[in-house]
Design a protein around this motif. Sequence first.
Motif, short mmCIF file in Angstrom:
data_model
loop_
_atom_site.label_atom_id
_atom_site.label_comp_id
_atom_site.label_asym_id
_atom_site.label_seq_id
_atom_site.Cartn_x
_atom_site.Cartn_y
_atom_site.Cartn_z
N ASP A 1 0.83 -1.21 0.00
CA ASP A 1 0.00 0.00 0.00
C ASP A 1 0.86 1.25 0.00
OD1 ASP A 1 -2.25 -1.58 0.07
OD2 ASP A 1 -2.68 -1.25 2.19
N PHE A 2 1.92 1.24 0.82
CA PHE A 2 2.80 2.39 0.93
C PHE A 2 3.49 2.68 -0.40
CE2 PHE A 2 7.34 3.50 1.42
CZ PHE A 2 7.19 4.84 1.75
N LEU A 3 4.02 1.66 -1.06
CA LEU A 3 4.72 1.86 -2.32
C LEU A 3 3.78 2.42 -3.39
CD1 LEU A 3 6.92 -1.36 -2.37
CD2 LEU A 3 7.73 0.98 -2.05
N GLN A 4 2.58 1.88 -3.45
CA GLN A 4 1.63 2.38 -4.44
C GLN A 4 1.21 3.81 -4.16
OE1 GLN A 4 -1.20 -0.89 -4.00
NE2 GLN A 4 -0.58 -1.73 -5.96
N THR A 5 1.00 4.13 -2.88
CA THR A 5 0.59 5.50 -2.55
C THR A 5 1.75 6.46 -2.72
OG1 THR A 5 -0.85 6.68 -1.00
CG2 THR A 5 1.09 5.68 -0.06
N SER A 6 2.99 6.00 -2.54
CA SER A 6 4.15 6.85 -2.79
C SER A 6 4.21 7.28 -4.25
CB SER A 6 5.44 6.13 -2.40
OG SER A 6 5.49 5.87 -1.03
N LEU A 7 3.94 6.35 -5.14
CA LEU A 7 3.91 6.68 -6.56
C LEU A 7 2.83 7.71 -6.85
CD1 LEU A 7 4.79 6.20 -9.49
CD2 LEU A 7 3.26 4.22 -9.55
N ASP A 8 1.69 7.59 -6.18
CA ASP A 8 0.58 8.53 -6.39
C ASP A 8 0.92 9.94 -5.92
OD1 ASP A 8 -0.99 6.50 -7.41
OD2 ASP A 8 -1.99 6.07 -5.49
N VAL A 9 1.64 10.05 -4.80
CA VAL A 9 1.84 11.38 -4.20
C VAL A 9 3.11 12.07 -4.68
CG1 VAL A 9 0.55 10.71 -2.14
CG2 VAL A 9 3.05 10.56 -2.12
N LEU A 10 4.02 11.35 -5.31
CA LEU A 10 5.25 11.98 -5.77
C LEU A 10 5.02 12.83 -7.02
CD1 LEU A 10 7.98 9.20 -5.40
CD2 LEU A 10 8.06 11.48 -4.37
N LYS A 11 5.65 13.99 -7.05
CA LYS A 11 5.66 14.81 -8.25
C LYS A 11 6.59 14.16 -9.29
CE LYS A 11 5.36 19.15 -5.63
NZ LYS A 11 6.09 20.39 -5.27
N PRO A 12 6.40 14.44 -10.57
CA PRO A 12 7.41 14.02 -11.55
C PRO A 12 8.77 14.60 -11.16
CG PRO A 12 5.42 14.75 -12.66
CD PRO A 12 5.24 15.09 -11.20
N GLY A 13 9.78 13.77 -11.15
CA GLY A 13 11.10 14.18 -10.69
C GLY A 13 11.31 13.97 -9.20
N GLY A 14 10.23 13.64 -8.47
CA GLY A 14 10.34 13.36 -7.05
C GLY A 14 10.97 12.00 -6.81
N ARG A 15 11.60 11.84 -5.66
CA ARG A 15 12.33 10.61 -5.41
C ARG A 15 11.77 9.80 -4.24
NH1 ARG A 15 18.80 11.49 -6.64
NH2 ARG A 15 18.53 12.12 -8.83
N LEU A 16 11.89 8.49 -4.40
CA LEU A 16 11.51 7.52 -3.38
C LEU A 16 12.76 6.77 -2.96
CD1 LEU A 16 9.46 5.72 -1.80
CD2 LEU A 16 9.23 4.36 -3.90
#
Length: 300
Positions: free
Chosen positions: A215-230
């Motif tokens: 859930d966390f990984l999927q939501t991280s993709l949703d909330v990151l801006k283009p160019g944002g890093r995980l």
Amino acid sequence: MKQEYHIPVMPGESVGGLNLFDGAVVVDATFGGGGHSRLILDKIGEGRLFAFDQDEDAADNLPDDDRIIFIRHNFRYVHNFLRFYGVEKVDAVFADLGVSSHDFDIPERGFSFRFDDKLDMRMNRSDTNDAAKIINSYDEDSLAAVFRSYGEIRNASVLASEIIRYRSDRPVETTGQLKEIAVRCAPGNGQNKYLARVFQALRIEVNDEIEALKDFLQTSLDVLKPGGRLAVITYHSLEDRLCKNFMKSGNFSGDVEKDFYGNRSTPFKLINRKVIIPGQKETDENPRSRSAKLRIAEKI
């Protein structure tokens, strides 16, 4: 001297890999002792940091800083709480998936086989499902599945059978009892490793860690801006495989989709194709960092 709550692992590599800047909005999904968060605050100037931790003890480590918003909930709910605070997108997301040293070193938390205390293992102590309840209520097949899937224990069926036999006389209520049972099933030359896998598997089941991580990984993709890093630090193969596959492909199988023309379609660009591990100096000073692996990806 007060014992440090948790020594941050690969602090320079992980926070440096987030590519932070003045004004950045960042999520630290696993605040813990606040070591990584403090480094993030040093780099974001007038930015904001949303720090998550479901463990109530973590709040004691909060710095006196108006830029940090502490949220005492599981990191699987990052998107929900960002929306609550009026934030749709962030510049970076970080998570250190290790259990804090603080939790391992408090006997009554029940995370470690070094002590004989309550069999608990809840990261969020307001949850009702603790380790003792699982050990004493799951049937033999379900117990075997937990140890096989989350501990990668080869003789999981033997261990489950031994637990069933033991609890037919009395409930399993302490870490010492579980250790006593597991030692009977452990190979002669790998007892500590076996015990670590048993306790890991049960902890993962108690806290629903694998589904929470997905859930966390999927939501991280949703909330990151283009160019944002995980950036994510993992400690065992189950976590690392999920993170590796997700950063590579945007899904948990690791299969990269292709368009009609055969072009690869993935939401991330890998910043480190080779996993980052702690150096010798760090592992000497902090032995619990030895199994850590850091992966960093940038949203396309």
